[in-house]
Motif scaffolding. Structure first.
Motif, PDB file in Angstrom:
ATOM      1  N   ARG A  42      24.930  88.155  33.431  1.00 53.46           N
ATOM      2  CA  ARG A  42      24.083  87.657  34.518  1.00 53.46           C
ATOM      3  C   ARG A  42      22.859  88.555  34.676  1.00 53.46           C
ATOM      4  O   ARG A  42      21.736  88.079  34.814  1.00 53.46           O
ATOM      5  CB  ARG A  42      24.883  87.590  35.805  1.00 53.46           C
ATOM      6  CG  ARG A  42      24.057  87.064  36.968  1.00 53.46           C
ATOM      7  CD  ARG A  42      24.901  86.747  38.162  1.00 53.46           C
ATOM      8  NE  ARG A  42      25.305  85.348  38.034  1.00 53.46           N
ATOM      9  CZ  ARG A  42      26.226  84.782  38.754  1.00 53.46           C
ATOM     10  NH1 ARG A  42      26.884  85.478  39.642  1.00 53.46           N
ATOM     11  NH2 ARG A  42      26.521  83.517  38.610  1.00 53.46           N
ATOM     12  N   GLU A  43      23.075  89.872  34.656  1.00 54.58           N
ATOM     13  CA  GLU A  43      21.973  90.817  34.823  1.00 54.58           C
ATOM     14  C   GLU A  43      20.959  90.703  33.684  1.00 54.58           C
ATOM     15  O   GLU A  43      19.776  90.945  33.885  1.00 54.58           O
ATOM     16  CB  GLU A  43      22.517  92.247  34.910  1.00 54.58           C
ATOM     17  CG  GLU A  43      23.320  92.508  36.171  1.00 54.58           C
ATOM     18  CD  GLU A  43      24.114  93.810  36.133  1.00 54.58           C
ATOM     19  OE1 GLU A  43      24.072  94.535  35.110  1.00 54.58           O
ATOM     20  OE2 GLU A  43      24.808  94.091  37.134  1.00 54.58           O
ATOM     21  N   MET A  44      21.415  90.342  32.496  1.00 56.13           N
ATOM     22  CA  MET A  44      20.531  90.211  31.339  1.00 56.13           C
ATOM     23  C   MET A  44      19.916  88.816  31.241  1.00 56.13           C
ATOM     24  O   MET A  44      19.138  88.544  30.333  1.00 56.13           O
ATOM     25  CB  MET A  44      21.293  90.558  30.059  1.00 56.13           C
ATOM     26  CG  MET A  44      21.679  92.021  30.017  1.00 56.13           C
ATOM     27  SD  MET A  44      22.856  92.577  28.745  1.00 56.13           S
ATOM     28  CE  MET A  44      22.717  91.489  27.411  1.00 56.13           C
ATOM     29  N   GLY A  45      20.275  87.927  32.159  1.00 56.24           N
ATOM     30  CA  GLY A  45      19.691  86.592  32.183  1.00 56.24           C
ATOM     31  C   GLY A  45      20.406  85.555  31.335  1.00 56.24           C
ATOM     32  O   GLY A  45      19.907  84.446  31.168  1.00 56.24           O
ATOM     33  N   PHE A  46      21.580  85.893  30.785  1.00 53.04           N
ATOM     34  CA  PHE A  46      22.320  84.934  29.966  1.00 53.04           C
ATOM     35  C   PHE A  46      23.085  83.924  30.810  1.00 53.04           C
ATOM     36  O   PHE A  46      23.492  82.893  30.329  1.00 53.04           O
ATOM     37  CB  PHE A  46      23.328  85.635  29.046  1.00 53.04           C
ATOM     38  CG  PHE A  46      22.724  86.587  28.066  1.00 53.04           C
ATOM     39  CD1 PHE A  46      21.488  86.359  27.496  1.00 53.04           C
ATOM     40  CD2 PHE A  46      23.407  87.734  27.698  1.00 53.04           C
ATOM     41  CE1 PHE A  46      20.938  87.237  26.584  1.00 53.04           C
ATOM     42  CE2 PHE A  46      22.869  88.618  26.785  1.00 53.04           C
ATOM     43  CZ  PHE A  46      21.633  88.371  26.235  1.00 53.04           C
ATOM     44  N   GLY A  47      23.324  84.271  32.053  1.00 47.83           N
ATOM     45  CA  GLY A  47      24.159  83.437  32.909  1.00 47.83           C
ATOM     46  C   GLY A  47      25.624  83.725  32.663  1.00 47.83           C
ATOM     47  O   GLY A  47      25.988  84.488  31.780  1.00 47.83           O
ATOM     48  N   VAL A  48      26.445  83.103  33.463  1.00 50.91           N
ATOM     49  CA  VAL A  48      27.888  83.254  33.293  1.00 50.91           C
ATOM     50  C   VAL A  48      28.372  82.148  32.358  1.00 50.91           C
ATOM     51  O   VAL A  48      27.584  81.316  31.898  1.00 50.91           O
ATOM     52  CB  VAL A  48      28.611  83.233  34.663  1.00 50.91           C
ATOM     53  CG1 VAL A  48      28.207  84.452  35.481  1.00 50.91           C
ATOM     54  CG2 VAL A  48      28.341  81.956  35.427  1.00 50.91           C
ATOM     55  N   LEU A  66      32.875  86.368  39.416  1.00 52.65           N
ATOM     56  CA  LEU A  66      31.498  86.010  39.060  1.00 52.65           C
ATOM     57  C   LEU A  66      31.415  84.783  38.150  1.00 52.65           C
ATOM     58  O   LEU A  66      30.358  84.178  38.026  1.00 52.65           O
ATOM     59  CB  LEU A  66      30.817  87.178  38.349  1.00 52.65           C
ATOM     60  CG  LEU A  66      30.522  88.403  39.184  1.00 52.65           C
ATOM     61  CD1 LEU A  66      29.983  89.518  38.308  1.00 52.65           C
ATOM     62  CD2 LEU A  66      29.533  88.064  40.291  1.00 52.65           C
ATOM     63  N   GLY A  67      32.508  84.478  37.462  1.00 52.75           N
ATOM     64  CA  GLY A  67      32.489  83.389  36.495  1.00 52.75           C
ATOM     65  C   GLY A  67      32.042  83.838  35.124  1.00 52.75           C
ATOM     66  O   GLY A  67      31.776  83.032  34.239  1.00 52.75           O
ATOM     67  N   GLY A  68      31.946  85.147  34.928  1.00 57.86           N
ATOM     68  CA  GLY A  68      31.530  85.691  33.642  1.00 57.86           C
ATOM     69  C   GLY A  68      31.261  87.177  33.769  1.00 57.86           C
ATOM     70  O   GLY A  68      31.402  87.775  34.844  1.00 57.86           O
TER      71      GLY A  68
END
Length: 191
Positions: A58-64, A51-53
């Motif tokens: 990602r699910e919380m919107g922080f991104g990877v 996923l790159g993180g």
């Protein structure tokens, strides 16, 4: 208003995040043996690399990792920012703290900066963590819900146990993060 963004090597971020997930989730209590722990770590690392993180970021919107870094480092912001690399801060904490003080508009002398560095050193933070755990005193590092993880030696600051990446995992991590690593001045680690 401004932001200080601390950039850290993506593989170090991955391993630190894994340690944090295990500690905060008190996952040690769920593993019947060392093999179960290793299997969890293997799957978690594989997922992170793919996923790159961390999936929950990602699910919380922080991104990877790369998305998060890019959002703070490359995108236009309506306020000033200071970008520091974790590794540079550790290599030369006086220079880093001087930059932080200048950015914040704080006039601090050499002695004050030295005291701040000493009080926030890895050793000082590790001692604080161990004190809170020994006293079972809820604080920054002790949470009664994490007793099993803490009893097994997992720590936030010291990371008491190290996850070792397989050669294949390391290769995939370097492949996945190589381009952004180079962009942000990181080299491929030797080990």
């Amino acid at each position: 208003i401004g932001v200080i963004y601390i950039l850290r090597h993506p593989i170090d971020v991955m391993l630190s995040n894994l340690n944090y997930v295990v500690l905060r989730g008190n996952l040690v209590a769920q593993w019947p043996d060392e093999e179960a722990r290793r299997e969890f770590e293997r799957r978690w690392v594989d997922d992170y690399i793919a996923l790159g993180g961390y999936r929950q970021w990602r699910e919380m919107g922080f991104g990877v990792w790369e998305e998060n870094v890019r959002s703070w480092v490359e995108e236009a912001l309506p306020y000033p920012r200071l970008i520091l690399r974790h590794e540079d801060m550790r290599a030369n904490p006086t220079e880093a703290m001087t930059k932080v003080c200048r950015f914040l508009g704080i006039e601090a002398g050499v002695e004050s900066i030295a005291t701040t560095i000493e009080r926030s050193s890895f050793e000082a933070m590790r001692a604080l963590e161990e004190r809170e755990i020994a006293e079972a005193r809820p604080g920054i590092f002790f949470d009664p819900a994490q007793r099993a993880s803490l009893a097994s030696g997992i720590r936030f600051v010291s990371g008491a146990r190290k996850t070792v990446l397989s050669a294949e995992q390391r290769r995939r991590a370097i492949e996945r993060f190589g381009q952004p690593m180079a962009k942000f001045g990181y080299t491929v680690p030797e080990s």
